[in-house]
Scaffold this active site. Sequence first.
Site, PDB file in Angstrom:
ATOM      1  N   LYS A  22      76.185  22.837  47.399  1.00  0.00           N
ATOM      2  CA  LYS A  22      76.169  21.668  46.511  1.00  0.00           C
ATOM      3  C   LYS A  22      75.797  22.075  45.088  1.00  0.00           C
ATOM      4  O   LYS A  22      76.449  21.688  44.119  1.00  0.00           O
ATOM      5  CB  LYS A  22      75.162  20.651  47.079  1.00  0.00           C
ATOM      6  CG  LYS A  22      75.134  19.317  46.404  1.00  0.00           C
ATOM      7  CD  LYS A  22      74.225  19.212  45.211  1.00  0.00           C
ATOM      8  CE  LYS A  22      72.772  19.027  45.478  1.00  0.00           C
ATOM      9  NZ  LYS A  22      71.966  18.880  44.239  1.00  0.00           N
ATOM     10  N   ARG A  93      71.259  14.812  38.270  1.00  0.00           N
ATOM     11  CA  ARG A  93      70.613  15.781  37.387  1.00  0.00           C
ATOM     12  C   ARG A  93      71.604  16.782  36.816  1.00  0.00           C
ATOM     13  O   ARG A  93      71.500  17.203  35.672  1.00  0.00           O
ATOM     14  CB  ARG A  93      69.550  16.571  38.152  1.00  0.00           C
ATOM     15  CG  ARG A  93      68.426  15.739  38.628  1.00  0.00           C
ATOM     16  CD  ARG A  93      67.484  15.434  37.502  1.00  0.00           C
ATOM     17  NE  ARG A  93      66.452  14.531  37.942  1.00  0.00           N
ATOM     18  CZ  ARG A  93      65.601  13.940  37.139  1.00  0.00           C
ATOM     19  NH1 ARG A  93      65.642  14.154  35.852  1.00  0.00           N
ATOM     20  NH2 ARG A  93      64.696  13.138  37.621  1.00  0.00           N
ATOM     21  N   CYS A 117      64.699   9.413  30.235  1.00  0.00           N
ATOM     22  CA  CYS A 117      63.909  10.301  29.370  1.00  0.00           C
ATOM     23  C   CYS A 117      62.770  10.921  30.153  1.00  0.00           C
ATOM     24  O   CYS A 117      61.705  10.335  30.244  1.00  0.00           O
ATOM     25  CB  CYS A 117      63.317   9.522  28.210  1.00  0.00           C
ATOM     26  SG  CYS A 117      64.550   8.602  27.324  1.00  0.00           S
ATOM     27  N   ARG A 122      61.258  17.032  33.906  1.00  0.00           N
ATOM     28  CA  ARG A 122      62.333  18.028  34.013  1.00  0.00           C
ATOM     29  C   ARG A 122      62.897  18.276  32.614  1.00  0.00           C
ATOM     30  O   ARG A 122      63.925  17.736  32.242  1.00  0.00           O
ATOM     31  CB  ARG A 122      63.421  17.551  34.973  1.00  0.00           C
ATOM     32  CG  ARG A 122      63.000  17.671  36.411  1.00  0.00           C
ATOM     33  CD  ARG A 122      64.123  17.356  37.351  1.00  0.00           C
ATOM     34  NE  ARG A 122      64.906  18.532  37.668  1.00  0.00           N
ATOM     35  CZ  ARG A 122      65.708  18.630  38.730  1.00  0.00           C
ATOM     36  NH1 ARG A 122      65.834  17.635  39.544  1.00  0.00           N
ATOM     37  NH2 ARG A 122      66.385  19.727  38.957  1.00  0.00           N
ATOM     38  N   PRO A 123      62.191  19.092  31.848  1.00  0.00           N
ATOM     39  CA  PRO A 123      62.612  19.277  30.458  1.00  0.00           C
ATOM     40  C   PRO A 123      63.940  20.011  30.361  1.00  0.00           C
ATOM     41  O   PRO A 123      64.334  20.722  31.289  1.00  0.00           O
ATOM     42  CB  PRO A 123      61.479  20.128  29.869  1.00  0.00           C
ATOM     43  CG  PRO A 123      60.852  20.806  31.030  1.00  0.00           C
ATOM     44  CD  PRO A 123      61.037  19.916  32.217  1.00  0.00           C
ATOM     45  N   ILE A 124      64.627  19.829  29.219  1.00  0.00           N
ATOM     46  CA  ILE A 124      65.845  20.607  28.976  1.00  0.00           C
ATOM     47  C   ILE A 124      65.720  21.371  27.653  1.00  0.00           C
ATOM     48  O   ILE A 124      66.708  21.679  27.013  1.00  0.00           O
ATOM     49  CB  ILE A 124      67.117  19.727  29.004  1.00  0.00           C
ATOM     50  CG1 ILE A 124      67.003  18.583  27.988  1.00  0.00           C
ATOM     51  CG2 ILE A 124      67.420  19.191  30.383  1.00  0.00           C
ATOM     52  CD1 ILE A 124      68.366  17.978  27.647  1.00  0.00           C
ATOM     53  N   ASP A 125      64.457  21.640  27.254  1.00  0.00           N
ATOM     54  CA  ASP A 125      64.244  22.326  25.975  1.00  0.00           C
ATOM     55  C   ASP A 125      64.941  23.686  25.925  1.00  0.00           C
ATOM     56  O   ASP A 125      65.479  24.080  24.892  1.00  0.00           O
ATOM     57  CB  ASP A 125      62.736  22.478  25.705  1.00  0.00           C
ATOM     58  CG  ASP A 125      62.012  23.197  26.837  1.00  0.00           C
ATOM     59  OD1 ASP A 125      62.202  22.809  28.010  1.00  0.00           O
ATOM     60  OD2 ASP A 125      61.280  24.158  26.558  1.00  0.00           O
ATOM     61  N   ASP A 306      63.606  24.723  46.861  1.00  0.00           N
ATOM     62  CA  ASP A 306      64.363  23.675  47.558  1.00  0.00           C
ATOM     63  C   ASP A 306      64.212  23.751  49.080  1.00  0.00           C
ATOM     64  O   ASP A 306      64.752  22.906  49.798  1.00  0.00           O
ATOM     65  CB  ASP A 306      65.850  23.740  47.171  1.00  0.00           C
ATOM     66  CG  ASP A 306      66.096  23.214  45.763  1.00  0.00           C
ATOM     67  OD1 ASP A 306      65.144  22.725  45.131  1.00  0.00           O
ATOM     68  OD2 ASP A 306      67.240  23.296  45.281  1.00  0.00           O
ATOM     69  N   ARG A 398      72.943  12.835  49.002  1.00  0.00           N
ATOM     70  CA  ARG A 398      73.315  13.510  47.750  1.00  0.00           C
ATOM     71  C   ARG A 398      73.667  14.975  47.984  1.00  0.00           C
ATOM     72  O   ARG A 398      74.405  15.561  47.186  1.00  0.00           O
ATOM     73  CB  ARG A 398      72.135  13.470  46.765  1.00  0.00           C
ATOM     74  CG  ARG A 398      71.915  12.123  46.131  1.00  0.00           C
ATOM     75  CD  ARG A 398      70.840  12.227  45.066  1.00  0.00           C
ATOM     76  NE  ARG A 398      71.039  13.463  44.321  1.00  0.00           N
ATOM     77  CZ  ARG A 398      70.078  14.165  43.733  1.00  0.00           C
ATOM     78  NH1 ARG A 398      68.850  13.757  43.768  1.00  0.00           N
ATOM     79  NH2 ARG A 398      70.361  15.276  43.077  1.00  0.00           N
TER      80      ARG A 398
HETATM   81  C1  UD1 Z   1      68.073  23.848  39.862  1.00  0.00           C
HETATM   82  C2  UD1 Z   1      68.518  23.223  41.159  1.00  0.00           C
HETATM   83  C3  UD1 Z   1      67.317  22.608  41.860  1.00  0.00           C
HETATM   84  C4  UD1 Z   1      66.230  23.643  42.057  1.00  0.00           C
HETATM   85  C5  UD1 Z   1      65.902  24.341  40.744  1.00  0.00           C
HETATM   86  C6  UD1 Z   1      64.956  25.510  40.917  1.00  0.00           C
HETATM   87  C7  UD1 Z   1      70.797  22.596  40.701  1.00  0.00           C
HETATM   88  C8  UD1 Z   1      71.772  21.495  40.456  1.00  0.00           C
HETATM   89  N1  UD1 Z   1      69.519  22.216  40.883  1.00  0.00           N
HETATM   90  O1  UD1 Z   1      67.529  22.799  39.065  1.00  0.00           O
HETATM   91  O2  UD1 Z   1      67.756  22.102  43.116  1.00  0.00           O
HETATM   92  O3  UD1 Z   1      65.053  23.044  42.543  1.00  0.00           O
HETATM   93  O4  UD1 Z   1      67.101  24.847  40.133  1.00  0.00           O
HETATM   94  O5  UD1 Z   1      65.480  26.454  41.790  1.00  0.00           O
HETATM   95  O6  UD1 Z   1      71.159  23.753  40.760  1.00  0.00           O
HETATM   96  N2  UD1 Z   1      62.338  24.230  32.714  1.00  0.00           N
HETATM   97  C9  UD1 Z   1      61.828  24.141  31.453  1.00  0.00           C
HETATM   98  N3  UD1 Z   1      62.700  23.893  30.425  1.00  0.00           N
HETATM   99  C10 UD1 Z   1      64.041  23.747  30.608  1.00  0.00           C
HETATM  100  C11 UD1 Z   1      64.557  23.863  31.917  1.00  0.00           C
HETATM  101  C12 UD1 Z   1      63.679  24.092  32.958  1.00  0.00           C
HETATM  102  O7  UD1 Z   1      60.628  24.274  31.248  1.00  0.00           O
HETATM  103  O8  UD1 Z   1      64.766  23.536  29.636  1.00  0.00           O
HETATM  104  C13 UD1 Z   1      61.419  24.480  33.848  1.00  0.00           C
HETATM  105  C14 UD1 Z   1      61.413  23.305  34.837  1.00  0.00           C
HETATM  106  O9  UD1 Z   1      60.484  22.312  34.450  1.00  0.00           O
HETATM  107  C15 UD1 Z   1      61.016  24.003  36.118  1.00  0.00           C
HETATM  108  C16 UD1 Z   1      61.633  25.407  35.978  1.00  0.00           C
HETATM  109  O10 UD1 Z   1      61.935  25.558  34.598  1.00  0.00           O
HETATM  110  O11 UD1 Z   1      59.626  24.120  36.186  1.00  0.00           O
HETATM  111  C17 UD1 Z   1      62.904  25.632  36.782  1.00  0.00           C
HETATM  112  O12 UD1 Z   1      63.860  24.647  36.461  1.00  0.00           O
HETATM  113  P1  UD1 Z   1      65.432  24.933  36.534  1.00  0.00           P
HETATM  114  O13 UD1 Z   1      65.669  26.277  37.148  1.00  0.00           O
HETATM  115  O14 UD1 Z   1      66.003  24.665  35.194  1.00  0.00           O
HETATM  116  O15 UD1 Z   1      65.924  23.817  37.534  1.00  0.00           O
HETATM  117  P2  UD1 Z   1      67.278  23.007  37.516  1.00  0.00           P
HETATM  118  O16 UD1 Z   1      68.377  23.849  36.965  1.00  0.00           O
HETATM  119  O17 UD1 Z   1      67.044  21.653  36.947  1.00  0.00           O
END
Ligand code: UD1
Length: 429
Positions: A22, A93, A117, A122-125, A306, A398
């Site tokens: 998925k 997401r 928001c 789950r930040p995207i910074d 996961d 999902r």
């Molecule tokens: C993906 C998976 C999710 C899994 C996660 C970690 C998909 C669709 N989802 O989520 O199922 O639990 O990987 O293996 O593939 N972070 C920041 N800033 C950012 C982005 C992330 O600080 O801009 C932090 C997050 O808060 C978290 C960590 O990085 O603590 C890992 O997040 P990330 O690997 O980005 O997870 P997703 O891609 O959202």
Amino acid sequence: MEKYVILGGAKLEGEVEISGAKNSAVALIVATLLVDGVCVIENVPLVSDIYVLVDIINKLGGRAEFVDKGVLKVDSTQLEHCEAPYEMVRKIRASSYLMGALLGRFRQARVAMPGGCDFGVRPIDLHLKGFEALGAKYSVEAGGIVNITADDLHGASIYMDTVSVGATINIMFAAATAKGQTIIENAAKEPHIVDVANFLNSMGANIKGAGTDVIKVKGVDALHGGNYAVIPDQIEAGTFMIAAAATGGDVLIKNIIPKHLDSISAKLLEMGIEIEELDDSLRVRSSGEFKKANVKTMPHPGFPTDLQPQILTLLTAATGTSIVTENVWDNRFKYVEELRRMGANVSVDGRIAVIEGGGRLTGSPVSSTDLRAGAALVIAGLMAEGVTEIYNIKYIDRGYEDFEKKLRSLGAQITRRVDGEKGKSVVIA
Ligand code: UD1
């Protein structure tokens, strides 16, 4: 509202076929927006997140349709919008990937923050910093709409201070057609990162190093269409491995890449569960008695976050005290409250859960708090004495294709029901 009703105690036995991943499929489907041509993606799991993305692509002016079971044809040549509708984006997401793909295609993207928001949670910074390094500018408008524009995109060196799956994929998307070379350091190494790079390369991109922590993307002028098959789902496979172990079962888990499951196999072996590795399958056998273990979730190749709820659930039946440390997400123990209703002895302090194992769970009404927590509650229901009702199974839908069907074929007593008027319930599965 639909729910699962499970009568616990049955051992899972037999064979189960694992679906396409998925988390990979959601990225590949969005990646097709970068492609000027027709893509045919096979082994797409039929789960609700995928249907949402198919709708989003059609709304954007592309044409996405299933032409066979699990075979999705996407033609994005006529794509005309760079704005993704909020009411759809908020459902999933992975819609954050629309930012990198639309930016790569149009040098412009307007996408609502996935799920509203929630920078705090789950930040995207890292995604946004990556786009900036490639020459884009962004602003977050009222209502959490992220507006990203670029006159042009150019290669850059990007070091990520946190390992992020989503940011690594999004930067690969935007860099695929940028001018020059992009180097992503401290990149995520999950199997689906490699799958996304392989997909893009097969459509004409030039990406090297996926699967290591340094990924090099040499921008190309355009990507062309083609065919591609999604890798097997590591998390679905791990869930079935744990379910087999939890019920004292004997299950052959087919259509997998055993290497992707090394961290799970190692932990189950440590607990005394038998694992036999074959070419593209694994056999899991358990007497139903297992030892305690400590688990720390980490980015790949560590133990996946996961599968944290599922392994914690298994540990409630292990002999002794186990500790589970969640190193990826801040708040991933919400479901423990539900397990406690079933008699689990688990205490949580921040990112650490202490599990006093050994007791048998008791069937009870519980509610899924998210996708993987929902799967863990199903495992708990299979282990428990008596009947467990699981509400909010829309979360499970999902990400798990034919979950109850696959479990039933292994001997589980699980049905999906719709809650009707008082006293009435309809079995639909
Ligand atoms: C993906 C998976 C999710 C899994 C996660 C970690 C998909 C669709 N989802 O989520 O199922 O639990 O990987 O293996 O593939 N972070 C920041 N800033 C950012 C982005 C992330 O600080 O801009 C932090 C997050 O808060 C978290 C960590 O990085 O603590 C890992 O997040 P990330 O690997 O980005 O997870 P997703 O891609 O959202």
